[in-house]
Design a protein around this motif. Structure first.
Motif, PDB file in Angstrom:
ATOM      1  N   ILE A 150      -3.942   8.106  -5.364  1.00 41.16           N
ATOM      2  CA  ILE A 150      -5.238   8.213  -6.041  1.00 41.16           C
ATOM      3  C   ILE A 150      -4.987   8.300  -7.544  1.00 41.16           C
ATOM      4  N   GLU A 151      -5.109   7.160  -8.192  1.00 43.69           N
ATOM      5  CA  GLU A 151      -4.974   7.094  -9.643  1.00 43.69           C
ATOM      6  C   GLU A 151      -6.327   6.742 -10.258  1.00 43.69           C
ATOM      7  N   LYS A 152      -6.357   6.769 -11.566  1.00 41.98           N
ATOM      8  CA  LYS A 152      -7.633   6.526 -12.256  1.00 41.98           C
ATOM      9  C   LYS A 152      -8.126   5.107 -12.044  1.00 41.98           C
ATOM     10  N   ILE A 153      -7.211   4.126 -12.068  1.00 44.84           N
ATOM     11  CA  ILE A 153      -7.638   2.724 -11.952  1.00 44.84           C
ATOM     12  C   ILE A 153      -7.279   2.119 -10.591  1.00 44.84           C
ATOM     13  N   LEU A 154      -6.545   2.867  -9.753  1.00 44.52           N
ATOM     14  CA  LEU A 154      -6.165   2.322  -8.452  1.00 44.52           C
ATOM     15  C   LEU A 154      -6.156   3.428  -7.409  1.00 44.52           C
ATOM     16  N   LYS A 155      -6.876   3.191  -6.339  1.00 48.37           N
ATOM     17  CA  LYS A 155      -6.893   4.100  -5.197  1.00 48.37           C
ATOM     18  C   LYS A 155      -6.413   3.312  -3.987  1.00 48.37           C
ATOM     19  N   LYS A 156      -5.368   3.835  -3.332  1.00 50.09           N
ATOM     20  CA  LYS A 156      -4.689   3.052  -2.301  1.00 50.09           C
ATOM     21  C   LYS A 156      -4.339   3.912  -1.094  1.00 50.09           C
ATOM     22  N   VAL A 157      -4.569   3.367   0.104  1.00 49.11           N
ATOM     23  CA  VAL A 157      -4.202   4.002   1.359  1.00 49.11           C
ATOM     24  C   VAL A 157      -3.401   2.992   2.180  1.00 49.11           C
ATOM     25  N   SER A 158      -2.223   3.390   2.653  1.00 53.49           N
ATOM     26  CA  SER A 158      -1.398   2.468   3.425  1.00 53.49           C
ATOM     27  C   SER A 158      -0.866   3.163   4.673  1.00 53.49           C
ATOM     28  N   THR A 159      -0.762   2.406   5.745  1.00 50.48           N
ATOM     29  CA  THR A 159      -0.230   2.907   7.014  1.00 50.48           C
ATOM     30  C   THR A 159       0.656   1.841   7.644  1.00 50.48           C
ATOM     31  N   SER A 160       1.623   2.289   8.417  1.00 50.41           N
ATOM     32  CA  SER A 160       2.476   1.350   9.150  1.00 50.41           C
ATOM     33  C   SER A 160       2.949   2.007  10.441  1.00 50.41           C
ATOM     34  N   ILE A 161       3.054   1.204  11.486  1.00 47.36           N
ATOM     35  CA  ILE A 161       3.507   1.679  12.793  1.00 47.36           C
ATOM     36  C   ILE A 161       4.532   0.682  13.330  1.00 47.36           C
ATOM     37  N   VAL A 162       5.649   1.208  13.796  1.00 52.35           N
ATOM     38  CA  VAL A 162       6.685   0.373  14.404  1.00 52.35           C
ATOM     39  C   VAL A 162       6.914   0.869  15.832  1.00 52.35           C
ATOM     40  N   VAL A 163       6.813  -0.039  16.794  1.00 55.58           N
ATOM     41  CA  VAL A 163       6.965   0.290  18.206  1.00 55.58           C
ATOM     42  C   VAL A 163       8.259  -0.326  18.724  1.00 55.58           C
ATOM     43  N   ASP A 164       9.114   0.512  19.305  1.00 64.45           N
ATOM     44  CA  ASP A 164      10.380   0.075  19.896  1.00 64.45           C
ATOM     45  C   ASP A 164      11.264  -0.679  18.901  1.00 64.45           C
ATOM     46  N   ASN A 165      11.166  -0.310  17.640  1.00 66.79           N
ATOM     47  CA  ASN A 165      11.992  -0.876  16.560  1.00 66.79           C
ATOM     48  C   ASN A 165      11.823  -2.380  16.370  1.00 66.79           C
ATOM     49  N   LYS A 166      10.743  -2.961  16.878  1.00 70.34           N
ATOM     50  CA  LYS A 166      10.576  -4.408  16.743  1.00 70.34           C
ATOM     51  C   LYS A 166       9.127  -4.841  16.534  1.00 70.34           C
ATOM     52  N   GLU A 168       5.822  -4.371  14.699  1.00 73.43           N
ATOM     53  CA  GLU A 168       5.366  -3.692  13.489  1.00 73.43           C
ATOM     54  C   GLU A 168       3.901  -4.022  13.196  1.00 73.43           C
ATOM     55  N   TYR A 169       3.157  -2.988  12.846  1.00 74.19           N
ATOM     56  CA  TYR A 169       1.752  -3.112  12.480  1.00 74.19           C
ATOM     57  C   TYR A 169       1.532  -2.321  11.189  1.00 74.19           C
ATOM     58  N   SER A 170       0.773  -2.873  10.263  1.00 74.46           N
ATOM     59  CA  SER A 170       0.539  -2.176   9.003  1.00 74.46           C
ATOM     60  C   SER A 170      -0.823  -2.557   8.431  1.00 74.46           C
ATOM     61  N   ALA A 171      -1.312  -1.685   7.582  1.00 71.31           N
ATOM     62  CA  ALA A 171      -2.591  -1.938   6.906  1.00 71.31           C
ATOM     63  C   ALA A 171      -2.549  -1.270   5.543  1.00 71.31           C
ATOM     64  N   VAL A 172      -3.088  -1.977   4.556  1.00 72.97           N
ATOM     65  CA  VAL A 172      -3.160  -1.463   3.189  1.00 72.97           C
ATOM     66  C   VAL A 172      -4.573  -1.695   2.671  1.00 72.97           C
ATOM     67  N   ALA A 173      -5.221  -0.633   2.259  1.00 73.08           N
ATOM     68  CA  ALA A 173      -6.564  -0.728   1.671  1.00 73.08           C
ATOM     69  C   ALA A 173      -6.511  -0.134   0.269  1.00 73.08           C
ATOM     70  N   GLN A 174      -7.034  -0.867  -0.683  1.00 75.57           N
ATOM     71  CA  GLN A 174      -6.988  -0.370  -2.044  1.00 75.57           C
ATOM     72  C   GLN A 174      -8.255  -0.770  -2.814  1.00 75.57           C
ATOM     73  N   MET A 175      -8.484  -0.016  -3.874  1.00 67.94           N
ATOM     74  CA  MET A 175      -9.636  -0.254  -4.736  1.00 67.94           C
ATOM     75  C   MET A 175      -9.178  -0.182  -6.192  1.00 67.94           C
ATOM     76  N   LYS A 176      -9.282  -1.323  -6.896  1.00 72.20           N
ATOM     77  CA  LYS A 176      -8.973  -1.360  -8.321  1.00 72.20           C
ATOM     78  C   LYS A 176     -10.253  -1.158  -9.117  1.00 72.20           C
ATOM     79  N   ILE A 177     -10.160  -0.340 -10.134  1.00 74.11           N
ATOM     80  CA  ILE A 177     -11.321  -0.049 -10.960  1.00 74.11           C
ATOM     81  C   ILE A 177     -10.979  -0.407 -12.402  1.00 74.11           C
TER      82      ILE A 177
END
Length: 208
Positions: A150-166, A168-177
């Motif tokens: 959470i910064e003044k000009i950028l707010k970002k949330v990221s997640t990642s999931i790895v199943v059985d080491n192979k 991979e699922y991820s998502a990144v949501a951000q808002m630039k101001i």
């Protein structure tokens, strides 16, 4: 654990007294018997099997002789259960000071033929605003991470999931101001990555 543990055993019988001597009364021989166990899945995970048995006369199911039994049976060569829990807190160093809290739980059945070693570890870093979750078992392995910026000009949330080491699922949501004078521009975006699929990207712009 013992090979068999009787948790519940209840018998209902009828007696008559003949010259002050109790004699069991014979009742109807038409009996209904049923039994059920928890099955292979529970036995595979715990090494134990919970079984129940019910018996009663069909002519008088409530008032006649009956029995209820519940037992716990060992289905493996395990000699016991091991539970380990750990709680830890560490102070961070550097620019992003904070406290890292770590919680872990481990489970195992020593001496068993089936590998049941399982563990869960959770880590929360308040300084860097990150979360880590790691789950290990003979059947499935999952690792998950998350972070918030959470910064003044950028707010970002990221997640990642790895199943059985192979897988991979991820998502990144951000808002630039971006502010210029009286005009403020908001630029939201979402990027989703799914195993064996092309990334999904959503972008937009909002002027205020």
């Amino acid at each position: 654990p013992k090979d068999k543990i009787d948790i519940l055993s209840v018998d209902n019988k009828f007696f008559v007294f003949r010259k002050s001597v109790p004699v069991e009364q014979k009742m109807s021989e038409k009996r209904v018997e049923a039994s059920k166990c928890t099955g292979d899945m529970i036995a595979k995970v715990t090494g134990l099997e919970l079984c129940g048995a019910l018996s009663y006369t069909s002519d008088a199911p409530i008032t006649g002789p009956s029995s209820v039994k519940v037992s716990l049976n060992k289905r493996d060569t395990l000699t016991g259960y091991e539970f380990t829990t750990t709680f830890m807190a560490k102070k961070g160093k550097g620019a992003k000071k904070g406290i890292t809290r770590i919680t872990s739980v481990a489970f195992d059945t020593p001496g068993s033929k089936v590998d049941r070693a399982m563990s869960v570890s959770f880590q929360l870093n308040s300084g860097e605003k990150t979360v880590n979750l790691d789950m290990q078992s003979p059947w499935k392995k999952v690792s998950a991470k998350g972070s918030i910026d959470i910064e003044k000009i950028l707010k970002k949330v990221s997640t990642s999931i790895v199943v059985d080491n192979k897988q991979e699922y991820s998502a990144v949501a951000q808002m630039k101001i971006n502010k210029k004078g009286f005009l403020t521009t908001y630029s939201p975006s979402v990027i989703i990555n799914i195993h064996n699929m092309e990334p999904i990207t959503l972008k937009g712009t909002l002027l205020n």
